[in-house]
Design an enzyme around this catalytic site. Structure first.
Site, PDB file in Angstrom:
ATOM      1  N   LYS A 205      -9.985  -3.493  -0.964  1.00 47.90           N
ATOM      2  CA  LYS A 205      -9.332  -3.669  -2.275  1.00 47.90           C
ATOM      3  C   LYS A 205     -10.011  -2.880  -3.375  1.00 47.90           C
ATOM      4  CE  LYS A 205      -6.360  -7.381  -1.358  1.00 47.90           C
ATOM      5  NZ  LYS A 205      -6.020  -8.785  -1.436  1.00 47.90           N
ATOM      6  N   ARG A 239      -8.629 -11.936   6.048  1.00 47.24           N
ATOM      7  CA  ARG A 239      -7.561 -10.953   6.287  1.00 47.24           C
ATOM      8  C   ARG A 239      -8.201  -9.566   6.239  1.00 47.24           C
ATOM      9  NH1 ARG A 239      -3.722  -7.922   3.537  1.00 47.24           N
ATOM     10  NH2 ARG A 239      -1.633  -7.973   4.457  1.00 47.24           N
TER      11      ARG A 239
HETATM   12  C1  9MG Z   1      -0.231  -9.178   1.771  1.00 46.06           C
HETATM   13  N1  9MG Z   1      -1.563  -9.340   1.227  1.00 46.06           N
HETATM   14  C2  9MG Z   1      -2.327  -8.381   0.629  1.00 46.06           C
HETATM   15  N2  9MG Z   1      -3.488  -8.897   0.213  1.00 46.06           N
HETATM   16  C3  9MG Z   1      -3.458 -10.213   0.541  1.00 46.06           C
HETATM   17  C4  9MG Z   1      -4.348 -11.293   0.359  1.00 46.06           C
HETATM   18  O1  9MG Z   1      -5.500 -11.141  -0.273  1.00 46.06           O
HETATM   19  N3  9MG Z   1      -3.989 -12.500   0.825  1.00 46.06           N
HETATM   20  C5  9MG Z   1      -2.789 -12.680   1.454  1.00 46.06           C
HETATM   21  N4  9MG Z   1      -2.493 -13.917   1.884  1.00 46.06           N
HETATM   22  N5  9MG Z   1      -1.909 -11.689   1.650  1.00 46.06           N
HETATM   23  C6  9MG Z   1      -2.249 -10.492   1.193  1.00 46.06           C
END
Ligand code: 9MG
Length: 265
Positions: A205, A239
């Site tokens: 990010k 994730r």
């Molecule tokens: C689709 N997506 C992109 N970043 C995300 C995040 O931090 N959490 C979740 N649940 N989905 C995400």
């Protein structure tokens, strides 16, 4: 949770998996690397992304989910803001809805989750992907995100969703400045009082880039730092785009924490 973006414009892997065969091969590779959930998305949620029409999103994700459903031993989540896409994805074999738009007002997505008994990722976002980074504002971001979860869990249960279906996610980067993201990462432990599993997405990010100057995959060390500290704070689901590296980092952190706990006992 390994990420499979079937999009031309996602910020880190846009365009790589537009062909369903490539997306399926990538998902299988992520599972080999240790992913325990595969998250399939057909609409980029990066800041100011162009919204995708429902037919196009369905065209991107459904063939991938159909092909994966018979082959994967791990759950498939559908990353979508659209109830109709979630419905089709659940019918095709997904079992979790990853809803970055859990800040919505209307309840048709939640009725669907109640009816299908799917898992539900309730993510915090201030605004929409088009507006969220224009001027994110909070007085106390950790408290406000916690209040959002508290209120949302009540609304979800009014709609018939069981507590055991719900996963909460503070939405790193979704309507947050670098400072807000750092405060949330530092305050992750406070969400454990809600007694729901917490999911964290920090992989690649932009706040990591703003802190380090790194781009794309070069943000992996920053993402691993977030993942390990999140595990220490009690987060259950990370994730990630870089699954092999994340699994190794998390397993190592878990082994250290287990040793610390056994030495304390
Ligand atoms: C689709 N997506 C992109 N970043 C995300 C995040 O931090 N959490 C979740 N649940 N989905 C995400």
């Amino acid at each position: 949770m390994g990420v499979v973006n079937v999009t031309p414009d996602s910020f880190s892997d846009g365009g790589r998996f537009l062909d369903p065969r490539d997306a399926v091969a990538h998902a299988l590779e992520l599972v080999d690397q240790g992913a325990e959930i595969i998250d399939v998305g057909g609409e980029s949620t990066r800041p100011r992304a162009t919204p995708v029409e429902e037919p196009e999103e369905l065209r991107r994700v459904i063939p991938v989910i159909e092909r994966l459903a018979g082959r994967l031993q791990v759950p498939i989540s559908i990353d979508t803001m659209k109830p109709a896409v979630a419905r089709a994805a659940l019918a095709a074999g997904a079992t979790i809805v990853n809803d970055v738009a859990a800040n919505r007002r209307e309840d048709n997505m939640w009725r669907l989750v109640a009816e299908t008994q799917a898992g539900y990722v309730c993510m915090h976002m201030q605004g929409t992907p088009q507006t969220m980074q224009s001027a994110p504002t909070y007085t106390d971001v950790v408290r406000e995100v916690g209040d959002f979860f508290f209120e949302r869990i009540q609304r979800l249960s009014h709609c018939g969703i069981g507590l055991d279906q719900i996963i909460i996610d503070p939405g790193i980067g979704f309507g947050k400045t670098v400072e807000h993201n750092l405060q949330l990462l530092a305050g992750l432990r406070s969400f454990s009082c809600l007694a729901r599993p917490v999911l964290l997405g920090a992989s690649r990010k932009s706040f990591i880039g703003q802190l380090s100057g790194a781009d794309g995959r070069a943000r992996l060390p920053g993402a691993l730092a977030c993942a390990c500290l999140a595990i220490e704070a009690g987060v259950q689901i990370i994730r990630a785009h870089d699954v092999a590296e994340t699994v190794q980092a998390v397993r190592t952190a878990e082994a250290i924490l287990a040793k610390r706990n056994s030495d304390l006992a």
